[in-house]
Motif scaffolding. Sequence first.
Motif, mmCIF file in Angstrom:
data_model
loop_
_atom_site.group_PDB
_atom_site.id
_atom_site.type_symbol
_atom_site.label_atom_id
_atom_site.label_comp_id
_atom_site.label_asym_id
_atom_site.label_seq_id
_atom_site.Cartn_x
_atom_site.Cartn_y
_atom_site.Cartn_z
ATOM 1 N N GLU A 139 -7.260 -32.637 23.937
ATOM 2 C CA GLU A 139 -7.786 -33.490 25.023
ATOM 3 C C GLU A 139 -6.659 -34.227 25.747
ATOM 4 N N GLU A 142 -5.370 -32.057 30.262
ATOM 5 C CA GLU A 142 -6.010 -32.395 31.552
ATOM 6 C C GLU A 142 -5.560 -33.760 32.082
ATOM 7 N N HIS A 143 -4.665 -34.438 31.329
ATOM 8 C CA HIS A 143 -4.182 -35.749 31.781
ATOM 9 C C HIS A 143 -2.699 -35.744 32.124
ATOM 10 N N HIS A 195 -11.795 -38.449 34.134
ATOM 11 C CA HIS A 195 -11.258 -37.113 34.407
ATOM 12 C C HIS A 195 -11.198 -36.805 35.892
#
Length: 250
Positions: A139, A142-143, A195
């Motif tokens: 996780e 995506e950052h 997000h």
Amino acid sequence: MTETAETATTVDPREVERFAALAAEWWNPRGKMGVLHKFNPVRLAWLREKIVAHFGRDPRAMRPLEGLRLLDIGCGGGLLCEPLARMGASVVGIDPAEKNVRVASLHAEQSGAPVEYRATTAEALAEAGERFDVVLAMEVVEHVADVGLFVNSAASMVKPGGLMAAATLNRTGRSFALAIVGAEYVLGWLPKGTHDWKRFVTPEELADAMAAGGLAVIDREGVVFNPFLNEWRRSSDLGVNYMLLAERPA
Ligand SMILES: C[S@@+](CC[C@H](N)C(=O)[O-])C[C@H]1O[C@@H](n2cnc3c(N)ncnc32)[C@H](O)[C@@H]1O
Ligand SMILES: [Mg+2]
């Protein structure tokens, strides 16, 4: 961070600040990190199963990961580091947000899990020449500001015969509907703005980035929410949440 002036970085300051601001929430299963807590049983079972099989460990052992050096990149509060350390791995958890590392260290001290935390990035650690049997990026992809550089740095730290595991969100119409509109705006599972859909990464893009770093994908799993059971499960559907496992050939 002192290395950012000369070294290329994957850190997007706004992203890291967002997570630092939520530092106190990491270990609250009903708080703003609740989704990660819900994911935990599924992803830990998958990681344990795959690491144990890959390294020929006894699946019934209490500490099957004994002797393996494991890096958790973007470890946040250490939701994965602690249980993996209890399985016997020597765990290093890194996060560019110093606040996260402080919360993680304090929690590990209190729970007695032997995790080594450092406030740094994958690219800085890779440059220092560190190597691991298992590298995780769960996780996080995506950052980051630069997926290619991030995956390359992570991959470069995988020893020959070692593994890298990554979990992230696919860039599809369904991920927009479920992970952004559903999770942030309708259900309120995640704070709004958590997000940015444009930053989501397809399994093909992630596999290509891993291949560019010398790794070969050996397992793909979707993770889907079952609203009737109120739980996440592994699935062959990679359309929204998914995890990839890759190895560096020995
Ligand atoms: C959604 S949290 C995931 C935390 C943890 N991996 C987990 O799954 O429980 C994303 C984390 O990535 C960190 N992060 C953001 N940008 C990063 C970067 N460029 N490199 C490494 N970590 C980063 C954030 O500070 C945050 O702690
Ligand atoms: Mg995320």
